[in-house]
Design a protein around this motif. Sequence first.
Motif, PDB file in Angstrom:
ATOM      1  N   LYS A   1       3.566  67.795  54.403  1.00  0.00           N
ATOM      2  CA  LYS A   1       3.916  66.627  55.220  1.00  0.00           C
ATOM      3  C   LYS A   1       2.800  66.290  56.200  1.00  0.00           C
ATOM      4  N   GLU A   2       2.256  67.315  56.834  1.00  0.00           N
ATOM      5  CA  GLU A   2       1.190  67.085  57.808  1.00  0.00           C
ATOM      6  C   GLU A   2      -0.044  66.498  57.143  1.00  0.00           C
TER       7      GLU A   2
ATOM      8  N   LYS B   1      -2.480  57.980  57.822  1.00  0.00           N
ATOM      9  CA  LYS B   1      -2.887  57.493  59.142  1.00  0.00           C
ATOM     10  C   LYS B   1      -4.225  56.766  59.092  1.00  0.00           C
TER      11      LYS B   1
ATOM     12  N   SER C   1       2.128  51.177  61.732  1.00  0.00           N
ATOM     13  CA  SER C   1       2.426  52.597  61.502  1.00  0.00           C
ATOM     14  C   SER C   1       2.579  52.844  60.010  1.00  0.00           C
TER      15      SER C   1
ATOM     16  N   HIS D   1       3.898  56.390  57.814  1.00  0.00           N
ATOM     17  CA  HIS D   1       4.246  57.810  57.825  1.00  0.00           C
ATOM     18  C   HIS D   1       5.218  58.123  56.690  1.00  0.00           C
TER      19      HIS D   1
ATOM     20  N   CYS E   1       8.075  56.857  52.136  1.00  0.00           N
ATOM     21  CA  CYS E   1       6.882  56.393  52.848  1.00  0.00           C
ATOM     22  C   CYS E   1       7.186  55.050  53.504  1.00  0.00           C
TER      23      CYS E   1
ATOM     24  N   ASN F   1       0.700  62.771  55.925  1.00  0.00           N
ATOM     25  CA  ASN F   1       0.720  61.850  57.059  1.00  0.00           C
ATOM     26  C   ASN F   1      -0.676  61.627  57.624  1.00  0.00           C
ATOM     27  N   ARG F   2      -1.516  62.662  57.568  1.00  0.00           N
ATOM     28  CA  ARG F   2      -2.888  62.491  58.018  1.00  0.00           C
ATOM     29  C   ARG F   2      -3.637  61.521  57.113  1.00  0.00           C
TER      30      ARG F   2
ATOM     31  N   ASN G   1       7.933  61.085  56.507  1.00  0.00           N
ATOM     32  CA  ASN G   1       8.568  62.243  57.127  1.00  0.00           C
ATOM     33  C   ASN G   1       9.901  62.635  56.500  1.00  0.00           C
TER      34      ASN G   1
END
Length: 518
Positions: free
Chosen positions: A303-304, A311, A339, A341, A356, A307-308, A343
């Motif tokens: 997930k991290e 971004k 935005s 993301h 997404c 999302n990176r 999550n």
Amino acid sequence: MDISDTPDTKIATSSPPPLQEPDPKKLKMSTTTTSDDEEEVAATIGTKKLRYKRRKFAIFFAYCGVGYQGMQKNPGAKTIEGDLEEALFHSGAVPEQDRGNSKRYDWARSARTDKGVSAVGQVVSGRFYIDPPGLVERLNRILPAQIRIFGYKRATASFNAKKFCDRRRYVYLIPVFALDPSCHRDRESVLASLGSGNEFVKCLECSERGRKVVGVMGKHSSFEAESTIVQSDISSNKGDNGNAIKKDNLTSELKEATNGSVQNEVTDMEDTDMEDTGVEEDKVNLEKKPMEERGFCYGEEEKERFNRILKHYVGSHNFHNFTTRTKAEDPAACRYIVSFHANTVVTVEGIDFVKCEVVGQSFMLHQIRKMIGMAVAVMRNFAPESLIETALRKDVNINVPTAPEVGLYLDECLFASYNKKWKDSHEELSMKAYEEEAEEFKMKFIYSHIATTEHDEGVVALWLHSLNHRNYPDLRVCSGDTIEGKSLKVDDNADTIEEKSNAVEKNGDTAEVQSTKE
């Protein structure tokens, strides 16, 4: 006698007009104000049921885009807008003289969706007749089940659904397995792991569902598989004894396999081919195992990282590489993303999807699908993460993959500025009043369609197989690398590209980006 008669006649003829003059005026006024007279005229003439006053309204609705050629009306094509305009006419919201001419009643849409794309919070505006009561029910009776009208709200006379929409939120449901680098691999990477260019290979996930992938999946016949294997042994320059042993072993294993897979073939080749290719053994084993046995999940690390990657799109950028028919010099190529993301994970009909969500002022044709396509390519280690920043440059042209349209839908259109300005005199334009109904429609039609399509047709899985460097050579270019003698297309006045090395991700694979000039 003649003289005496004339005054009498004059008096007789001149006296009635003052008494009769007001009557025609009153009758004329009554025809425009009396509803009973209108109903009688409408019943006899049949031109218009009731002369209600038209006012500006915003209509909130949802639709499943399957079977439609997009939202915007297009002559000769089946579109959402075309069906909705006809339903508005038959329900009495649009008069007959305005039928087929939407400009006459100030028609405007908040967002245009492509072919096959759905929507949950679409908004259109116009001057409509909403009386008699029950317009929503009449529209839903006329429209097909995959188009649902939620309601309407009164708006200002100058309201325009397109111009007054500040932001638009889209959602793309991407299957979790699409983010797994070892799932539904392209043919080139599988053949490279086997160490030969003519190996008999196929995707186990696709073959179990009965789908054929051109250039990836082999045939189920043991004879054709045997001949293919013999050719590959000859081209690999192995000894004759090894070829005969390998041929016999693989032929018997193919006959014993119930699903026509080549798991044992890969196992036999691992010892001899893995040393030459330098590919770790567990990668090939991942290709053989079903996805549920691999243990891949969209955890915190995944997930991290995802999302990176997403971004990189946030902010104002030139997205000329993420659309079609728009040049970099065109001001329309510059868009602002609020935005982006991913999550949430949702499970629909046994398939896990990553939700997404992207919010932006506006989007171009295929822009969201291309942004997802590039992000998935980076997530699968198919392209370096720094390539996203390169693709956003105005002086660079890159062929970016386009994700399938089935997973994309318009979630909501936002009118923040309008609601803030007119909050005291007009009701808020939002989906808050229709949240439950919209969620029910979304699960029944949109989510189920996305999951069913993936189950039956494997749209995303087949797209992953096409995600290779043969189809997208630009994604392999890292700074100064060249492909078949052609370098990355950069304008003559391009600046120097300085890109740092990028160490990726959890399975230990790395994608190194060398600093160089293009």
